[in-house]
Design a protein around this motif. Sequence first.
Motif, PDB file in Angstrom:
ATOM      1  N   VAL A 125      17.499  15.645  40.302  1.00  0.00           N
ATOM      2  CA  VAL A 125      18.424  14.516  40.400  1.00  0.00           C
ATOM      3  C   VAL A 125      17.660  13.273  40.843  1.00  0.00           C
ATOM      4  O   VAL A 125      16.551  13.350  41.378  1.00  0.00           O
ATOM      5  CB  VAL A 125      19.577  14.815  41.378  1.00  0.00           C
ATOM      6  CG1 VAL A 125      20.399  15.993  40.901  1.00  0.00           C
ATOM      7  CG2 VAL A 125      19.032  15.052  42.791  1.00  0.00           C
ATOM      8  N   GLY A 126      18.263  12.121  40.605  1.00  0.00           N
ATOM      9  CA  GLY A 126      17.652  10.856  40.979  1.00  0.00           C
ATOM     10  C   GLY A 126      18.715   9.779  41.022  1.00  0.00           C
ATOM     11  O   GLY A 126      19.915  10.055  40.853  1.00  0.00           O
ATOM     12  N   PRO A 127      18.326   8.544  41.252  1.00  0.00           N
ATOM     13  CA  PRO A 127      19.300   7.452  41.295  1.00  0.00           C
ATOM     14  C   PRO A 127      19.893   7.206  39.907  1.00  0.00           C
ATOM     15  O   PRO A 127      19.305   7.602  38.893  1.00  0.00           O
ATOM     16  CB  PRO A 127      18.463   6.259  41.767  1.00  0.00           C
ATOM     17  CG  PRO A 127      17.062   6.595  41.345  1.00  0.00           C
ATOM     18  CD  PRO A 127      16.947   8.085  41.485  1.00  0.00           C
ATOM     19  N   PRO A 128      21.049   6.531  39.828  1.00  0.00           N
ATOM     20  CA  PRO A 128      21.705   6.309  38.538  1.00  0.00           C
ATOM     21  C   PRO A 128      21.073   5.171  37.746  1.00  0.00           C
ATOM     22  O   PRO A 128      21.753   4.255  37.274  1.00  0.00           O
ATOM     23  CB  PRO A 128      23.142   5.990  38.935  1.00  0.00           C
ATOM     24  CG  PRO A 128      23.011   5.313  40.258  1.00  0.00           C
ATOM     25  CD  PRO A 128      21.872   5.995  40.940  1.00  0.00           C
ATOM     26  N   THR A 129      19.761   5.211  37.601  1.00  0.00           N
ATOM     27  CA  THR A 129      19.029   4.176  36.872  1.00  0.00           C
ATOM     28  C   THR A 129      18.062   4.817  35.895  1.00  0.00           C
ATOM     29  O   THR A 129      17.566   5.928  36.116  1.00  0.00           O
ATOM     30  CB  THR A 129      18.238   3.262  37.828  1.00  0.00           C
ATOM     31  OG1 THR A 129      17.297   4.056  38.564  1.00  0.00           O
ATOM     32  CG2 THR A 129      19.164   2.540  38.791  1.00  0.00           C
TER      33      THR A 129
END
Length: 253
Positions: A125-129
Amino acid sequence: VVEGSQMLGQAIVATGRQAPDRRVVSANMVFLRPADCRRPLRFEFAELSAGRAFSTLAVQVLQEDRLCATGTLLLGVVAPEVIRHAAEPPGVPGPYDSPPYDMGVTGRDVRIVDSAYTNDSEAPVGPPTLDAWVCFREVPDDLPLHAGLLAQFTGHMSIAAALRPHKGIGQDQAHRTLSMGINAISLSLHREVHADHWMLYHHLSTFAGDGMTHSECRVHDEGGELVASFAVDAMVRPVPESTTDKLDERTAL
């Protein structure tokens, strides 16, 4: 199926053919139903206004008698600027410091910052970018075509940006257990586009919920100048059970 952003790009090119003394400054399109890539599309335009500085066209995209998409395009005459400011580009590695990603499109180079784009639902997972460098090779000196090519990529990664913070959810579930698709794109073109130079697409998903996602995105050139801004509304929702059963039957066959 035909990508929605492909239809948006085609509408921009067609509009530029009709008004070569003006450039498209805003283009909005809503996608009503899927279009079959094996059959031709028909673009119908209606002039809504024609002033000295701006003109507006309505567009409908049809396949046989089915309306697939509709939208509006605002064209303007470039004027001396009174004020200027623009959003700064994100501080990300350049195109040659980002790994290439093959989408199987001839003549287009794509490089993904930090390899953040993936279809895998098991990806970290990661940031919504998502940040992607895009460049088209051997493009004629045709400004509407360059603008249309910029538009063509606007529908590619906004959903992936929205999925990125959510563990166990990925684009590999599209059309199997999840319905995913672009519903609408709103694009503003701030200056002439040179699609045969590197363009940085910065995708930021600002909302996901109620079966919908929203992304606010920007396009900068390699020098950091803001070229375009766009917003994307899309759906991410469970496939209806009856549809899932049909897909399972086809897979078994």
